[in-house]
Design an enzyme around this catalytic site. Structure first.
Site, PDB file in Angstrom:
ATOM      1  N   HIS A  76      79.073  47.320  28.840  1.00  0.00           N
ATOM      2  CA  HIS A  76      78.224  46.986  27.178  1.00  0.00           C
ATOM      3  C   HIS A  76      76.968  47.418  26.740  1.00  0.00           C
ATOM      4  O   HIS A  76      75.727  46.504  26.707  1.00  0.00           O
ATOM      5  CB  HIS A  76      78.106  45.244  27.510  1.00  0.00           C
ATOM      6  CG  HIS A  76      78.279  45.020  25.544  1.00  0.00           C
ATOM      7  ND1 HIS A  76      79.050  43.318  25.642  1.00  0.00           N
ATOM      8  CD2 HIS A  76      77.685  44.999  25.078  1.00  0.00           C
ATOM      9  CE1 HIS A  76      78.979  43.684  24.025  1.00  0.00           C
ATOM     10  NE2 HIS A  76      77.876  44.452  23.733  1.00  0.00           N
ATOM     11  N   GLU A 134      83.058  48.379  22.225  1.00  0.00           N
ATOM     12  CA  GLU A 134      82.893  49.035  21.304  1.00  0.00           C
ATOM     13  C   GLU A 134      82.391  50.095  21.528  1.00  0.00           C
ATOM     14  O   GLU A 134      81.369  50.847  21.072  1.00  0.00           O
ATOM     15  CB  GLU A 134      81.370  48.832  20.202  1.00  0.00           C
ATOM     16  CG  GLU A 134      82.219  47.090  19.682  1.00  0.00           C
ATOM     17  CD  GLU A 134      80.761  45.887  18.987  1.00  0.00           C
ATOM     18  OE1 GLU A 134      79.618  47.073  18.855  1.00  0.00           O
ATOM     19  OE2 GLU A 134      80.831  44.902  18.497  1.00  0.00           O
ATOM     20  N   GLU A 183      84.709  39.448  19.094  1.00  0.00           N
ATOM     21  CA  GLU A 183      83.533  39.368  18.088  1.00  0.00           C
ATOM     22  C   GLU A 183      83.908  38.858  16.910  1.00  0.00           C
ATOM     23  O   GLU A 183      85.229  39.982  15.891  1.00  0.00           O
ATOM     24  CB  GLU A 183      82.741  40.304  18.344  1.00  0.00           C
ATOM     25  CG  GLU A 183      82.034  40.257  19.726  1.00  0.00           C
ATOM     26  CD  GLU A 183      80.757  41.611  20.307  1.00  0.00           C
ATOM     27  OE1 GLU A 183      80.260  41.728  19.224  1.00  0.00           O
ATOM     28  OE2 GLU A 183      80.499  42.034  21.088  1.00  0.00           O
ATOM     29  N   ASN A 196      86.568  43.388  17.465  1.00  0.00           N
ATOM     30  CA  ASN A 196      84.855  42.771  16.285  1.00  0.00           C
ATOM     31  C   ASN A 196      85.677  43.171  15.391  1.00  0.00           C
ATOM     32  O   ASN A 196      84.887  44.201  14.657  1.00  0.00           O
ATOM     33  CB  ASN A 196      84.497  44.262  17.848  1.00  0.00           C
ATOM     34  CG  ASN A 196      84.208  43.540  18.736  1.00  0.00           C
ATOM     35  OD1 ASN A 196      84.798  42.084  19.360  1.00  0.00           O
ATOM     36  ND2 ASN A 196      83.225  43.967  19.429  1.00  0.00           N
ATOM     37  N   ARG A 221      82.944  35.063  26.789  1.00  0.00           N
ATOM     38  CA  ARG A 221      83.015  36.148  26.990  1.00  0.00           C
ATOM     39  C   ARG A 221      82.219  36.842  27.740  1.00  0.00           C
ATOM     40  O   ARG A 221      80.800  36.912  26.635  1.00  0.00           O
ATOM     41  CB  ARG A 221      84.224  36.800  25.643  1.00  0.00           C
ATOM     42  CG  ARG A 221      83.873  38.936  26.077  1.00  0.00           C
ATOM     43  CD  ARG A 221      84.095  39.566  24.334  1.00  0.00           C
ATOM     44  NE  ARG A 221      83.794  40.566  24.942  1.00  0.00           N
ATOM     45  CZ  ARG A 221      82.865  40.718  23.668  1.00  0.00           C
ATOM     46  NH1 ARG A 221      82.267  40.514  23.076  1.00  0.00           N
ATOM     47  NH2 ARG A 221      82.731  42.663  24.101  1.00  0.00           N
ATOM     48  N   TYR A 242      83.536  42.176  11.693  1.00  0.00           N
ATOM     49  CA  TYR A 242      82.902  41.802  10.791  1.00  0.00           C
ATOM     50  C   TYR A 242      82.660  41.479   9.501  1.00  0.00           C
ATOM     51  O   TYR A 242      82.112  40.959   8.606  1.00  0.00           O
ATOM     52  CB  TYR A 242      81.302  42.151  11.637  1.00  0.00           C
ATOM     53  CG  TYR A 242      80.686  41.961  12.782  1.00  0.00           C
ATOM     54  CD1 TYR A 242      81.065  42.855  13.595  1.00  0.00           C
ATOM     55  CD2 TYR A 242      79.899  40.828  13.290  1.00  0.00           C
ATOM     56  CE1 TYR A 242      80.884  42.069  14.870  1.00  0.00           C
ATOM     57  CE2 TYR A 242      79.935  40.194  14.766  1.00  0.00           C
ATOM     58  CZ  TYR A 242      80.059  41.035  15.414  1.00  0.00           C
ATOM     59  OH  TYR A 242      79.389  41.134  16.692  1.00  0.00           O
TER      60      TYR A 242
END
Length: 478
Positions: A134, A180, A373, A301, A114, A303
């Site tokens: 991005h 995002e 991600e 994404n 990606r 985390y």
């Protein structure tokens, strides 16, 4: 117009997600807690007992790594206000070294990559997943009409996406529109810590903190470095225009380029219009119709996670305070949700990836989801191959995915953030997320495997030999 080389074109509005753990005494009747006995097994929640192999996943499950143009490519000149004084002029020099890096990814066993296309400079592997935006907005548009604060951006984004499709559509199968959008709108226009550094100057981000909770990040600190902005309106305006830009790009693709496609309904979360009032932009009927069905999968994404509790709403609030909720990495009893990493906001909580995937299944009619991600940081202390924290982080997150797939959740792929150490925006090179070390200290940019990269090579069962000059790359395994 070049014909598409593949039968399926996929769109994505990539989201940034923190999994919020509900700890209020009042339960949400629309989202009852999960009570599956298999998820309550104490051994299944203990990282010491988490195990996972490639055979636990469907054969067509995609494993890839993620990147972004400005953070990887280099060959650019731009002034930045960064923690360690670094910038994106050279970074990992992926612009010149990408052939070798793609061979390294193959060597490790990854079957997808990606990356993002840089809007300010359109430039002409593994199965490519291309992100159209991005965060690197052309400065000319920022100066001309303030970028995503102005509705004019939608037409310009449509033209930019059109150019990407026409130039690369014969090679790119999977298109990601925007990475995002939450991060871009809140950190750039609410907290003012990302470009263009806009916020309500001097506004104190306040919370009515519930008893027992410790203060969290940005709960009492004043906004910094903001010359102008409005934290109560601009994040919503920017989000509105990001959503419309996404839909416009999808529309032009379907009208001019798409041959075949599979679609799902992409719906927006319920808004809080009763408290936001005129601060929340409206969609016209035409815009709403354009948004319906404008995605084939959702990109997640993930985390970390936060504990959340209801708190008193604050009059004349900012975006941060609008939810009337208090977020913390600790529970009311003072227990951390997981082990803290070097970065202030990232606590390791693998189970959250299961929770948020189940939330997506319930709330959005079980869409196709790619984990676009997932990764963990460490302080940059030079070449340190002992990367057990990152190895265990990925292993313990991956271990949840076969469990949710068995429950019918449509998660189809997993992308590591990131392939190699890179320029981490405001943190520069003070932290790293990569499986591969890059020698910036001596300016050689030579790559070297960390333990996490070796683990992925074994996990993916790669037998790919090195087929290029090994002086450029040191992995220490055959």
């Amino acid at each position: 117009m070049q014909p598409m080389a593949t039968k399926e074109i996929i769109y994505l509005l990539a989201l940034f997600a923190l999994m919020f753990v509900h700890i209020s005494n009042e339960l949400d009747p629309e989202n009852p807690p999960d009570d599956d006995p298999s998820d309550q097994d104490p051994l299944s929640n203990d990282p010491r007992y988490m195990s996972v192999t490639r055979d636990d996943f469907p054969k067509d499950f995609i494993f890839g790594t993620s990147s972004a143009a400005y953070q990887f490519e280099g060959a650019a000149r731009e002034d930045d206000k960064i923690k360690d004084g670094s910038n994106g002029d050279i970074v990992e020099d992926f612009y010149h070294r990408y052939p070798e890096d793609l061979r390294i990814m193959q060597y490790l066993g990854f079957n997808a990559f990606r990356f993002s296309i840089s809007w300010p400079r359109i430039l002409p592997c593994q199965e490519p997943f291309a992100t159209i935006f991005h965060w690197d907005l052309p400065q000319a548009l920022e100066k001309q009409y303030m970028g995503f604060l102005n509705g004019s951006i939608v037409d310009d984004f449509r033209e930019y996406a059109d150019l990407c499709f026409s130039l690369f559509g014969d090679r790119v199968k999977n298109w990601i529109t925007i990475n995002e959008p939450w991060t871009y709108s809140t950190l750039g226009y609410n907290q003012g810590i990302f470009p263009p550094n806009r916020c309500t100057k001097g506004t104190r981000l306040r919370f009515d903190r519930p008893r027992g909770f410790t203060p969290g990040r940005f709960t009492t600190a004043e906004q910094e470095d903001c010359r102008e902005g409005n934290s109560g309106t601009e994040p919503y305006i920017v989000s509105h225009n990001l959503i419309l830009s996404h839909a416009a790009a999808v529309k032009v693709y379907r009208e001019k380029y798409q041959v075949y496609g599979t679609l799902i309904l992409w719906s927006l979360p319920k808004n809080n219009g009763r408290t936001l009032g005129e601060r929340l932009p409206d969609f016209t009927d035409e815009q709403s119709e354009m948004l319906k069905g404008s995605a084939d999968f959702i990109g997640l994404n993930y985390y970390t996670a936060k504990c959340v509790a209801a708190t008193r709403c604050i009059v004349d609030s900012t975006y941060t305070n609008d939810p009337c909720a208090y977020l913390s990495s600790e529970s009311a009893a003072g227990e951390a949700i997981g082990n803290k990493t070097y970065l202030e906001w990232l606590y390791v909580y693998p189970e959250g990836i299961k929770d948020i995937l189940r939330y997506g299944q319930r709330m959005y009619n079980n869409p196709v989801i790619y984990i676009t991600e997932n990764g963990v940081d460490r302080e940059n202390q030079g070449h340190d191959p002992d990367d057990l924290l990152r190895r265990d982080y990925h292993k313990n997150h991956l271990a949840w995915l076969p469990k949710v797939i068995e429950k019918g959740i449509n998660v189809k792929g997993y992308f590591v953030w990131s392939y190699m150490d890179n320029f981490e925006w405001c943190d520069g090179y003070t932290v790293n997320f990569g499986l591969i070390y890059v020698d910036h200290q001596n300016n050689t940019l030579i790559r070297a495997c960390k333990d996490s990269a070796k683990w992925f090579k074994n996990f993916l069962g790669s037998k790919q030999p090195l087929n290029f000059n090994t002086t450029y790359f040191n992995c220490g395994v055959n």
